[in-house]
Scaffold this motif. Sequence first.
Motif, short mmCIF file in Angstrom:
data_model
loop_
_atom_site.label_atom_id
_atom_site.label_comp_id
_atom_site.label_asym_id
_atom_site.label_seq_id
_atom_site.Cartn_x
_atom_site.Cartn_y
_atom_site.Cartn_z
N HIS A 1 0.83 -1.21 0.00
CA HIS A 1 0.00 0.00 0.00
C HIS A 1 0.87 1.26 0.00
O HIS A 1 0.53 2.24 -0.64
N ILE A 2 1.97 1.20 0.71
CA ILE A 2 2.89 2.35 0.72
C ILE A 2 3.46 2.55 -0.69
O ILE A 2 3.57 3.67 -1.18
N ARG A 3 3.77 1.41 -1.35
CA ARG A 3 4.34 1.48 -2.71
C ARG A 3 3.39 2.21 -3.67
O ARG A 3 3.83 2.87 -4.61
N SER A 4 2.08 2.10 -3.42
CA SER A 4 1.11 2.72 -4.35
C SER A 4 1.23 4.25 -4.34
O SER A 4 0.73 4.92 -5.25
N LEU A 5 1.89 4.82 -3.34
CA LEU A 5 2.07 6.28 -3.32
C LEU A 5 3.14 6.72 -4.33
O LEU A 5 3.12 7.86 -4.81
N ILE A 6 4.07 5.81 -4.62
CA ILE A 6 5.26 6.21 -5.39
C ILE A 6 4.92 6.66 -6.81
O ILE A 6 5.56 7.57 -7.35
N SER B 1 -2.82 13.80 -3.84
CA SER B 1 -1.57 14.27 -4.41
C SER B 1 -1.76 15.70 -4.90
O SER B 1 -2.86 16.10 -5.27
N ALA B 2 -0.68 16.47 -4.84
CA ALA B 2 -0.76 17.88 -5.20
C ALA B 2 0.63 18.39 -5.53
O ALA B 2 1.63 17.86 -5.05
N GLY C 1 7.25 22.64 -8.21
CA GLY C 1 6.96 21.49 -9.07
C GLY C 1 7.06 20.16 -8.35
O GLY C 1 6.72 19.12 -8.92
N GLY C 2 7.54 20.16 -7.11
CA GLY C 2 7.60 18.92 -6.33
C GLY C 2 6.20 18.46 -5.93
O GLY C 2 5.23 19.23 -6.02
N GLN C 3 6.09 17.20 -5.50
CA GLN C 3 4.76 16.64 -5.21
C GLN C 3 4.57 16.30 -3.74
O GLN C 3 5.48 15.75 -3.10
N LEU C 4 3.39 16.59 -3.26
CA LEU C 4 2.94 16.13 -1.95
C LEU C 4 2.06 14.91 -2.18
O LEU C 4 1.18 14.94 -3.04
N VAL C 5 2.29 13.82 -1.44
CA VAL C 5 1.46 12.63 -1.57
C VAL C 5 1.09 12.12 -0.17
O VAL C 5 1.98 11.85 0.64
N LEU C 6 -0.20 12.03 0.08
CA LEU C 6 -0.67 11.63 1.41
C LEU C 6 -1.64 10.46 1.34
O LEU C 6 -2.38 10.35 0.37
N LEU C 7 -1.62 9.62 2.35
CA LEU C 7 -2.69 8.64 2.53
C LEU C 7 -3.30 8.87 3.90
O LEU C 7 -2.59 8.83 4.91
N GLU C 8 -4.61 9.16 3.93
CA GLU C 8 -5.27 9.57 5.17
C GLU C 8 -6.59 8.82 5.33
O GLU C 8 -7.16 8.34 4.35
N SER D 1 -0.45 8.01 6.48
CA SER D 1 -1.16 7.97 7.75
C SER D 1 -0.54 8.96 8.73
O SER D 1 -0.06 8.60 9.80
N PHE D 2 -0.57 10.22 8.35
CA PHE D 2 0.22 11.22 9.07
C PHE D 2 -0.57 12.49 9.39
O PHE D 2 -0.69 12.89 10.55
N LEU D 3 -1.17 13.13 8.36
CA LEU D 3 -1.74 14.47 8.55
C LEU D 3 -2.86 14.50 9.58
O LEU D 3 -3.00 15.46 10.34
N TYR D 4 -3.66 13.43 9.62
CA TYR D 4 -4.82 13.43 10.53
C TYR D 4 -4.38 13.50 11.99
O TYR D 4 -5.16 13.85 12.86
N LEU D 5 -3.11 13.17 12.27
CA LEU D 5 -2.61 13.21 13.65
C LEU D 5 -2.10 14.60 14.05
O LEU D 5 -1.77 14.82 15.21
#
Length: 213
Positions: free
Chosen positions: A26-31, A210-211, A136-143, A114-118
């Motif tokens: 699941h972590i890999r899916s962020l890449i 992602s943003a 141009g860099g990317q933010l990627v979160l899973l929440e 699993s970070f921002l919600y905390l």
Amino acid sequence: VRHIWLADFGSPLYDWITAQEVWRSHIRSLISRFPPGARRILDLGTGPAVSAIVFAESLPDSVVTGLDLSEGMLNRARPRVAASGARDRIQLVRGDAHQLPFPDGFADAVAGHSFLYLMPDRARALSEAKRVLRAGGQLVLLEPQQGFRFPRWALWRKSLRFGISMFLWRIVSQVEGRFSTTSLGDLISAAGFVDVHVEPTLGGLGLIASARA
Ligand SMILES: C[S@@+](CC[C@H](N)C(=O)[O-])C[C@H]1O[C@@H](n2cnc3c(N)ncnc32)[C@H](O)[C@@H]1O
């Protein structure tokens, strides 16, 4: 910062539930959401560093910085990193995501699994993430996503440990606060990011955002 003692206290259990292939996949899916050729990755709330190790091992040219505020979690992370094939490319840093100890434009990608919600002040954590990203860099979160949702049978069948991890995630996120597609997207946009995309994952339990900075 609220509840950081809980992260210290819970670190052995957390280490156990996350050190498994389903979690890693699941972590890999962020890449795939990182910008092409991303080299410098910042992993916010790295915990036992399972996420930082997955990023470093999947991207052989990368240098990954795993940041966490909990000494208990970092104590778990250190031997795990030392035993990984990517130990020379992973740096662990103790710090607060509300005040990142990195210069402007430091990273090509900032990930938070699993970070921002905390975060007690989510807007501030996001504006710090934006500051340390290069243009141009990317933010990627899973929440965690809002709503009454129980981990589906298919998740438990994948791995009992993964089912337990999702069940605990629902309980902790019930207390800390979850996001809707709109609330997460709005928060990210308000921090100055563009091209914001938010989509459900994990059978609706989670959201991937992602943003671009
Ligand atoms: C749910 S864990 C996620 C760990 C890892 N990313 C993973 O998915 O396996 C969240 C982590 O955020 C850390 N954390 C909480 N507040 C923080 C803060 N203000 N700054 C940095 N890390 C923080 C906790 O110590 C914990 O290790």
